[in-house]
Scaffold this active site. Structure first.
Site, PDB file in Angstrom:
ATOM      1  N   LYS A  67       0.805  -1.233   0.000  1.00 59.08           N
ATOM      2  CA  LYS A  67       0.000   0.000   0.000  1.00 59.08           C
ATOM      3  C   LYS A  67       0.840   1.285   0.000  1.00 59.08           C
ATOM      4  CE  LYS A  67      -4.184  -1.774   2.173  1.00 59.08           C
ATOM      5  NZ  LYS A  67      -5.148  -1.604   3.260  1.00 59.08           N
ATOM      6  N   ASP A  93     -10.018   2.967   2.086  1.00 58.52           N
ATOM      7  CA  ASP A  93     -10.137   2.421   3.453  1.00 58.52           C
ATOM      8  C   ASP A  93     -10.781   3.446   4.376  1.00 58.52           C
ATOM      9  OD1 ASP A  93      -8.984  -0.035   2.900  1.00 58.52           O
ATOM     10  OD2 ASP A  93      -6.953   0.670   3.304  1.00 58.52           O
TER      11      ASP A  93
END
Ligand code: ATR
Length: 294
Positions: free
Chosen positions: A72, A108
């Site tokens: 990420k 997220d």
């Protein structure tokens, strides 16, 4: 059944390892439900392959991809553009490819806030305690600060990491009262003043270590809503402890479903049926729990 043909649009997930990912179930069920000729495939990518993997997505005309552990952060330097939320969090979990250019997003953050809204928890003015200081904690702290939380305390096994996270976000959110500490009983007892929300962002309690709990046994939980981002198992030791104390709990499925929904929207321009995607996730989790117990 998904019918793959020459016109099928492709998306996938870059991560290492990927054997446990639930995202293909979720997205393929949504494509099918909306009658979209799209398919979502796992793309296991070792850390040293990440740059080549992005080139391959472009070569094969992928519409985009999700990005998961451990890429990420590392992926960011290889993307053409990164949106402001992802840049502020310092992590990308969704890539879109348009006209050969790569765009990075972080869904997220959105997923976490949606899971709170779904549970009727309003973060505005809330006092929040975050356990952990890794990538998931960063997205959580950023979401809460942006949603107007009054206070955010970050407690982590490695206290320096908690201090670093707080230091990093403090300047951006001057109105939020930030603090940090360690996950020891001594520190958490000090933290036993008023909290409205406690969120576990660590991997503690995740299958196969289902007996572990980030909260020390010898300390009662404060009177707060308790959220665990771990969704496998659905009811972690931490959530069981909270339920036994009569506290309201939020499991990690909502965040998973809603971060996926936002990625789906970025790629297709359509909203996926989250009742369908939630159902397939819960079914898979049940299947896996049964397999573990056999
Ligand atoms: P993610 O992106 O999923 O947040 P990460 O960045 O590797 O993953 O962060 C993992 C988090 O879980 C960290 O807060 C980590 O604590 P440390 O910073 O001290 O490593 C926490 N964590 C992992 N295993 C743990 C354990 N056994 N006990 C306590 N915390 C743990």
């Amino acid at each position: 059944m998904i019918h793959i043909n020459g016109a099928t649009k492709l998306v996938g997930i870059l991560g290492w390892p990927l054997s446990h990912t639930l995202s293909p179930y979720m997205h393929n069920a949504a494509f099918q439900s909306l009658g979209l000729n799209w398919a979502y495939v796992p793309l296991p990518t070792a850390p040293e392959q990440i740059k080549d993997a992005i080139g391959s997505l472009q070569t094969f005309n992928f519409m985009g991809a999700n990005v998961t552990v451990p890429h990420k952060q590392a992926i960011m330097r290889y993307l053409d553009e990164i949106d402001s939320v992802a840049r502020n969090i310092g992590a990308v979990n969704t890539i879109a490819i348009r006209h050969g250019k790569t765009f990075g997003y972080n869904t997220d953050c959105y997923g976490f806030l949606e899971s709170l809204i779904e549970a009727n928890f309003d973060p505005k003015g809330a006092r929040c305690l975050i356990l952990g200081a890794g990538g998931a904690a960063r997205a959580t702290v950023f979401s809460l600060a942006q949603a107007g939380a009054a206070a955010v305390a970050v407690y982590n096994r490695t206290v320096e990491r908690a201090a670093f996270l707080v230091d990093d976000l403090q300047s951006e959110f001057g109105s939020v009262e930030f603090s940090f500490g360690s996950l020891t009983s001594e520190d958490l007892r000090v933290a036993d003043h008023h909290f409205d929300l406690i969120v576990n962002t660590t991997s503690v309690g995740m299958t196969p270590a289902v007996e572990t709990n980030p909260w020390p046994k010898d300390i009662p939980l404060p009177n707060a809503v308790v959220c665990d981002l771990v969704y496998n198992p659905l009811e972690t030791q931490f959530l069981q402890q909270a339920k036994a104390a009569g506290l309201k709990t939020i499991d990690g499925v909502g965040m998973l479903v809603h971060q996926g929904a936002k990625a789906f929207e970025i790629w297709t321009g359509q909203s996926p049926p989250t009742d369908v995607t939630r159902r397939v996730v819960l079914k898979q989790l049940q299947v896996r729990e049964k397999q573990t117990n056999e």
